[in-house]
Design a protein around this motif. Structure first.
Motif, mmCIF file in Angstrom:
data_model
loop_
_atom_site.group_PDB
_atom_site.id
_atom_site.type_symbol
_atom_site.label_atom_id
_atom_site.label_comp_id
_atom_site.label_asym_id
_atom_site.label_seq_id
_atom_site.Cartn_x
_atom_site.Cartn_y
_atom_site.Cartn_z
ATOM 1 N N SER A 97 0.826 -1.064 0.052
ATOM 2 C CA SER A 97 -0.112 0.122 -0.053
ATOM 3 C C SER A 97 0.983 1.216 -0.033
ATOM 4 C CB SER A 97 -1.064 -0.047 1.113
ATOM 5 O OG SER A 97 -1.439 1.025 1.330
ATOM 6 N N GLU A 98 1.858 1.252 0.793
ATOM 7 C CA GLU A 98 3.032 2.340 1.028
ATOM 8 C C GLU A 98 3.633 2.417 -0.311
ATOM 9 O OE1 GLU A 98 4.850 5.379 3.050
ATOM 10 O OE2 GLU A 98 3.125 4.151 3.630
ATOM 11 N N ASN A 101 1.320 4.134 -2.946
ATOM 12 C CA ASN A 101 1.179 5.468 -2.695
ATOM 13 C C ASN A 101 2.520 6.397 -3.136
ATOM 14 O OD1 ASN A 101 -0.894 4.925 0.377
ATOM 15 N ND2 ASN A 101 -1.623 5.682 -1.624
ATOM 16 N N ASP A 102 3.584 5.673 -2.952
ATOM 17 C CA ASP A 102 4.743 6.372 -3.175
ATOM 18 C C ASP A 102 4.916 6.432 -4.903
ATOM 19 O OD1 ASP A 102 6.162 6.281 -0.805
ATOM 20 O OD2 ASP A 102 7.187 4.452 -1.112
ATOM 21 N N LEU A 105 1.756 9.239 -5.346
ATOM 22 C CA LEU A 105 1.903 10.648 -4.771
ATOM 23 C C LEU A 105 3.504 11.361 -5.217
ATOM 24 C CD1 LEU A 105 0.400 10.030 -1.337
ATOM 25 C CD2 LEU A 105 -0.771 10.960 -3.225
ATOM 26 N N LYS A 152 -1.909 14.209 1.421
ATOM 27 C CA LYS A 152 -1.443 13.185 0.720
ATOM 28 C C LYS A 152 -1.090 12.220 1.991
ATOM 29 C CE LYS A 152 0.665 14.833 -3.376
ATOM 30 N NZ LYS A 152 1.771 15.181 -4.098
ATOM 31 N N LYS A 153 -0.611 12.788 3.179
ATOM 32 C CA LYS A 153 -0.290 11.890 4.405
ATOM 33 C C LYS A 153 -1.430 11.244 4.826
ATOM 34 C CE LYS A 153 2.507 12.633 8.114
ATOM 35 N NZ LYS A 153 3.238 13.810 9.316
ATOM 36 N N ARG A 156 -2.407 8.203 2.485
ATOM 37 C CA ARG A 156 -1.492 7.124 2.845
ATOM 38 C C ARG A 156 -1.871 6.304 4.194
ATOM 39 N NH1 ARG A 156 3.745 6.845 0.637
ATOM 40 N NH2 ARG A 156 4.230 8.599 -0.661
ATOM 41 N N ASP A 159 -5.099 4.355 3.220
ATOM 42 C CA ASP A 159 -4.827 3.154 2.612
ATOM 43 C C ASP A 159 -4.322 2.169 3.294
ATOM 44 O OD1 ASP A 159 -6.184 4.446 0.423
ATOM 45 O OD2 ASP A 159 -4.329 4.974 -0.549
ATOM 46 N N LYS A 160 -3.371 2.467 4.305
ATOM 47 C CA LYS A 160 -2.521 1.332 4.984
ATOM 48 C C LYS A 160 -3.474 0.603 5.768
ATOM 49 C CE LYS A 160 1.525 0.983 8.014
ATOM 50 N NZ LYS A 160 2.412 1.769 8.983
ATOM 51 N N ARG A 268 -11.835 8.529 2.123
ATOM 52 C CA ARG A 268 -11.077 8.602 1.084
ATOM 53 C C ARG A 268 -11.469 9.473 -0.156
ATOM 54 N NH1 ARG A 268 -8.637 6.098 -3.227
ATOM 55 N NH2 ARG A 268 -6.454 5.501 -3.059
#
Length: 676
Positions: A97-98, A101-102, A105, A152-153, A156, A159-160, A268
């Motif tokens: 997930s991270e 997002n990386d 984003l 954005k934070k 994340r 989503d996590k 979200r």
């Protein structure tokens, strides 16, 4: 470097299951994520001006190793899981997930994607390239690329948490399913059960060191008991156990998880500028908006409900006449439906099962695929399996060229989730002039063979096998350049068309003659039985339609609104079911807490798509019926425009290329006997 991070030195580049240890997965994921990050960084920091090739295309091919490892791991987590794999899944899901997002984003990367997107009018792209560009741009814009840093934070973090909650939801459902057993010791307890079902229950008891019979919540055990067992108290207990999964206020309870998933999805969507989760999801579906979906479901409800109420009254009167039942309950549904079906059509599953030996049905599906699409299936034993019960096949075309590798996994196990699904271990795509062929799998839960009988399928299981095989053909016949547009990577309300249309062949005499042969005598299914199958095809169709619509409406009730005010999961569910309810409610039961399709799988805001695709499949099959069910011209068009194109073009455009017109719901209503 683990075995999963190296090129597989295996036949057909197949997954080396026997060499993979559980402890391999976490380091394999970590290595593959690190490698994929380098690939992404190389695209984002490229000094050359952004082009379709160096940005959009490069992005679609990036992370190939990570995708392959993910496919292998998460397929095992569904079909052959254990405590170790579930623990790894909880560790790995946040990492993935991270990483996702990386990418979405990553400002430098999005800047390049946007530059290509903004200049699209000047690029002279093919239709497939235009679709890929649109999909890539939206994968950023729809996932927070335009958000300020603080939001954005938040995204994340959402989503996590979602990735972990969905896993936890599925683990609870599997644990509840495995935990329950109904141990019966008296012959009278299993009266009415067919011999095959009794033998399977006895075998299950013996495997647990017990005498008598054990009934479980696995479908091959649960369905026959609910359909045939005369003991109403046992049916009631079993029905309540099935319906109360993860709704017991204990450590496996999913109520808080359901509310939290719905809430996080809503937050979200709002963060991204959408009214609800359903508005977000449906923007990329044929249906387009929640309003359109609700109208579609309610329109079908209006047409089906009069028939459903009449059918329910008839069933209730029949149960009353037969056994003095004043009020039908949910645990009576399958039992009296089967009895009434036998009375009206002199037809029951036990008459049909001897003609549907699993191996014959598989060969029947293969023969249909050969007659329609020129495919041949050859069983091979040179590739690794993740379980000894899995069968493996090489699929070739008329020129003997490799089309796909096919895995089939048919029987329930403790480490396997309920239901039936199609999946893949390797996608199809074209890179550096090589057309990489896909590795496709179908997973089902059919009755196991016993000492005296092979695996004999109910007619419903026959259509299930054909359904999943239809999905498999969609994957196998894929022929696109880019992996993210290949095979079943299509709009969710289009993905069920290939699976649902294939079920139609099961009702045709011309098809049944090919494979429906008595497992002992080899006798082809008598024409009288075929006619009964066809005559009974619409039996209680109004009630079945209401049931399916109720699931779609429940899905929209969680995802097409702000769910935060709804604290009572059960009360919210009852409200959603309102207009579709026929049976009295069972206090102990709740569907949402085990509705894995929408809370664990990918069907959130998408459960309506089964009915949506039925409109497509009924309309498409009418075309086959007009020209002949094995007509080569129609089959070639279906293969060319539907099965091989994946998500390269808008599905309605593809459908019209195949059919010459938009689908009309009349074909579905005609087939269901709901249109006079």
């Amino acid at each position: 470097m683990t075995i999963l991070n190296k090129p597989f030195e295996t036949p057909y580049n197949s997954a080396p299951f026997s060499q993979i240890k559980n402890e391999t997965f976490l380091p394999a994921f970590q290595n593959a994520i690190a490698k994929a990050k380098l690939e992404i960084d190389a695209i984002a920091s490229n000094n050359e001006a952004p082009t379709f090739k160096n940005t959009i295309e490069a992005l679609d091919y990036a992370g190939e190793e990570l995708d392959r490892i993910s496919s292998i791991f998460f397929n095992l987590n569904s079909a052959e899981t254990n405590d170790a794999i579930q623990k790894i899944a909880q560790e790995v899901s946040p990492l993935l997930s991270e990483f996702s997002n990386d990418i979405t984003l990553n400002e430098a990367l999005f800047k390049r994607v946007k530059a290509v997107y903004d200049s699209r009018a000047t690029l002279q792209l093919s239709t497939e390239q235009e679709t890929l560009l649109d999909k890539k741009y939206k994968s950023f814009s729809r996932n927070g690329a335009n958000l300020p840093e603080d939001k954005k934070k938040t995204l994340r973090a959402i989503d996590k948490e979602l990735s972990q909650l969905k896993l936890k939801f599925g683990e609870h459902v599997l644990a509840e399913t495995n935990k329950f057993e109904m141990h019966l010791t008296e012959e009278s307890d299993v009266e009415g059960l067919p011999e095959g079902a009794k033998e399977a229950a006895k075998h299950l008891a013996e495997s647990k060191g017990k005498t008598g019979w054990i009934i479980s919540l696995d479908y091959p055990s649960y369905i026959p008991f609910m359909t045939y067992a005369d003991n109403r108290i046992h049916r009631e207990n079993l029905s309540k156990a099935f319906g109360s999964k993860c709704f017991k206020k204990d450590s496996l309870d999913n109520q808080d998880i359901v509310k939290r998933i719905a809430q996080l999805r809503f937050e979200r969507a709002q963060l991204l500028g959408y009214k609800t989760h359903a508005h977000f999801v449906l923007e990329q579906r044929m249906a387009e908006t929640p309003e359109k979906v609700t109208d579609f479901l309610n329109d079908l409800l209006e047409k089906a409900k009069p028939a459903a109420l009449k059918e329910f009254d008839n069933l209730n009167a029949f149960a009353n006449e037969l056994d003095g039942i004043d009020q039908l309950q949910k645990w009576d549904s399958a039992y009296y439906s089967e009895k009434l079906k036998q009375k009206l059509f002199s037809l029951d599953d036990e008459q049909l099962k001897p003609y549907f030996k699993l191996e014959n049905v598989i060969n029947g599906a293969f023969t249909v695929a050969e007659k329609l699409f020129g495919l041949r299936f050859e069983e091979i034993h040179s590739i690794d399996k993740y379980h000894k019960e899995v069968s493996t096949f090489k699929v070739v075309d008329a020129d003997n060229a490799l089309v796909a590798i096919f895995y089939a996994d048919f029987f329930p196990r403790a480490g396997k989730r309920d239901g039936a699904w199609m999946t893949s271990f390797k996608p199809q795509y074209i890179k550096n002039g090589t057309n990489e062929r896909p590795h496709i799998s179908i997973v089902c839960n059919f009755t196991k063979p016993t000492e005296t009988k092979p695996s004999l399928l109910t007619f419903n299981e026959v259509t299930t096998l054909f359904h999943e095989f239809g999905h498999a053909l969609h994957g196998m016949l894929a022929n696109t350049t880019y992996p993210s547009l290949s095979g079943t990577n299509v709009y969710w309300d289009f993905v069920e068309l290939p699976s649902q249309i294939l079920e139609n062949w099961c009702y045709e005499e011309e098809t049944l003659k090919l494979f429906a042969k008595h497992y002992e005598t080899g006798e082809v299914i008598p024409i009288a039985l075929v006619e009964k199958i066809k005559a009974s095809a619409n039996f209680l169709e109004g009630m079945k339609t209401l049931r399916q619509l109720s699931f779609g409406l429940l899905d929209m009730a969680w995802h097409g609104i702000d769910p935060r005010p709804y604290n009572d999961v059960k009360a919210h569910e009852l409200e959603a079911f309102g207009d579709t309810s026929l049976y009295p409610d069972i206090e102990e039961n709740c569907m949402s807490t085990s509705f894995a399709h929408i809370f664990q799988g990918g069907y959130s805001s998408g459960y309506y798509s089964y009915k949506w695709a039925e409109v497509l499949d009924a309309d498409a099959f009418e075309y086959f019926k007009q020209e002949g069910i094995f007509n080569k011209t129609v089959a070639d068009k279906f293969k060319t425009y539907v099965l091989s194109q994946g998500g390269t073009e808008n599905p309605m455009t593809l459908y019209k290329k195949f059919r010459g017109q938009e689908p009309k719901p009349d074909a579905l209503l005609r087939r269901a006997g709901l249109l006079k």
